[in-house]
Design a protein around this motif. Sequence first.
Motif, PDB file in Angstrom:
ATOM      1  N   ASN A 127      -4.129  -3.043   2.132  1.00  0.00           N
ATOM      2  CA  ASN A 127      -5.150  -3.598   1.234  1.00  0.00           C
ATOM      3  C   ASN A 127      -6.563  -3.271   1.712  1.00  0.00           C
ATOM      4  O   ASN A 127      -7.450  -2.976   0.895  1.00  0.00           O
ATOM      5  CB  ASN A 127      -4.976  -5.103   1.089  1.00  0.00           C
ATOM      6  CG  ASN A 127      -3.738  -5.462   0.298  1.00  0.00           C
ATOM      7  OD1 ASN A 127      -3.263  -4.682  -0.521  1.00  0.00           O
ATOM      8  ND2 ASN A 127      -3.184  -6.628   0.558  1.00  0.00           N
ATOM      9  N   LYS A 128      -6.783  -3.309   3.015  1.00  0.00           N
ATOM     10  CA  LYS A 128      -8.111  -2.976   3.542  1.00  0.00           C
ATOM     11  C   LYS A 128      -8.439  -1.510   3.301  1.00  0.00           C
ATOM     12  O   LYS A 128      -9.582  -1.167   2.991  1.00  0.00           O
ATOM     13  CB  LYS A 128      -8.198  -3.333   5.015  1.00  0.00           C
ATOM     14  CG  LYS A 128      -8.264  -4.833   5.233  1.00  0.00           C
ATOM     15  CD  LYS A 128      -8.449  -5.189   6.682  1.00  0.00           C
ATOM     16  CE  LYS A 128      -8.553  -6.713   6.796  1.00  0.00           C
ATOM     17  NZ  LYS A 128      -8.801  -7.152   8.150  1.00  0.00           N
ATOM     18  N   GLN A 129      -7.434  -0.639   3.413  1.00  0.00           N
ATOM     19  CA  GLN A 129      -7.666   0.783   3.127  1.00  0.00           C
ATOM     20  C   GLN A 129      -8.050   0.986   1.667  1.00  0.00           C
ATOM     21  O   GLN A 129      -8.994   1.718   1.368  1.00  0.00           O
ATOM     22  CB  GLN A 129      -6.403   1.597   3.418  1.00  0.00           C
ATOM     23  CG  GLN A 129      -6.096   1.786   4.875  1.00  0.00           C
ATOM     24  CD  GLN A 129      -4.821   2.571   5.027  1.00  0.00           C
ATOM     25  OE1 GLN A 129      -4.847   3.790   5.033  1.00  0.00           O
ATOM     26  NE2 GLN A 129      -3.696   1.873   5.122  1.00  0.00           N
ATOM     27  N   VAL A 130      -7.314   0.344   0.781  1.00  0.00           N
ATOM     28  CA  VAL A 130      -7.596   0.472  -0.649  1.00  0.00           C
ATOM     29  C   VAL A 130      -9.003  -0.051  -0.952  1.00  0.00           C
ATOM     30  O   VAL A 130      -9.762   0.585  -1.695  1.00  0.00           O
ATOM     31  CB  VAL A 130      -6.523  -0.256  -1.494  1.00  0.00           C
ATOM     32  CG1 VAL A 130      -6.934  -0.330  -2.956  1.00  0.00           C
ATOM     33  CG2 VAL A 130      -5.177   0.440  -1.355  1.00  0.00           C
ATOM     34  N   ASP A 131      -9.358  -1.190  -0.368  1.00  0.00           N
ATOM     35  CA  ASP A 131     -10.701  -1.748  -0.577  1.00  0.00           C
ATOM     36  C   ASP A 131     -11.787  -0.797  -0.085  1.00  0.00           C
ATOM     37  O   ASP A 131     -12.786  -0.574  -0.773  1.00  0.00           O
ATOM     38  CB  ASP A 131     -10.850  -3.101   0.131  1.00  0.00           C
ATOM     39  CG  ASP A 131     -10.036  -4.200  -0.532  1.00  0.00           C
ATOM     40  OD1 ASP A 131      -9.616  -4.019  -1.692  1.00  0.00           O
ATOM     41  OD2 ASP A 131      -9.821  -5.240   0.126  1.00  0.00           O
TER      42      ASP A 131
END
Length: 182
Positions: A127-131
């Motif tokens: 999720n942090k990568q996508v954000d």
Amino acid sequence: IISIFTLYRLNQVNKINKEIITIDIAVNNVANELNDILLAQESYGQRYMILRSQDMLSLFWKRDQEFNTNFQKIIDLRIDKQFPSLPALGQYHYDYNKFFQTGITYLDSVESQSYVLADSLRKNAFNKQVDLLNTLITISRKKQMEKTEQIASLGHATYRTVLLISILGIILVLGISGAITH
């Protein structure tokens, strides 16, 4: 004077255009590609967890290699100052792979809490990568729009200045030719 001024302004416009093409559009394209690769990698990881197919696992790691190759393209643009979150993106991807690897080692284990923890950490890293990728895309589009507006502003200012200089030149020529004729 008109030619020198116009050439100077055209050179400024060319520099801005080059920056848009070589940095902003490139970052946008690669970030979108990284997003797609990451989503595919996650999909193959989930399929592996369900099917336990070695094909899915090899596709997962193949997407990891694609991610690293494309991530290196962004690093090579040397845009760390414009996009300070790039090192964090690389770290989150490393963590994502590490937690995936840890999760699959506990997949058939009796230690289900270890699997749940690793899976939770993997999802968090994902999720942090996508954000971060979405932020990178948003910033690159914003910079592209700002530079496009700057080009438009330069064009309007150049037009007004050249028009003013041309009118003054015509008035000066008419005045001098009238004086010479008189």
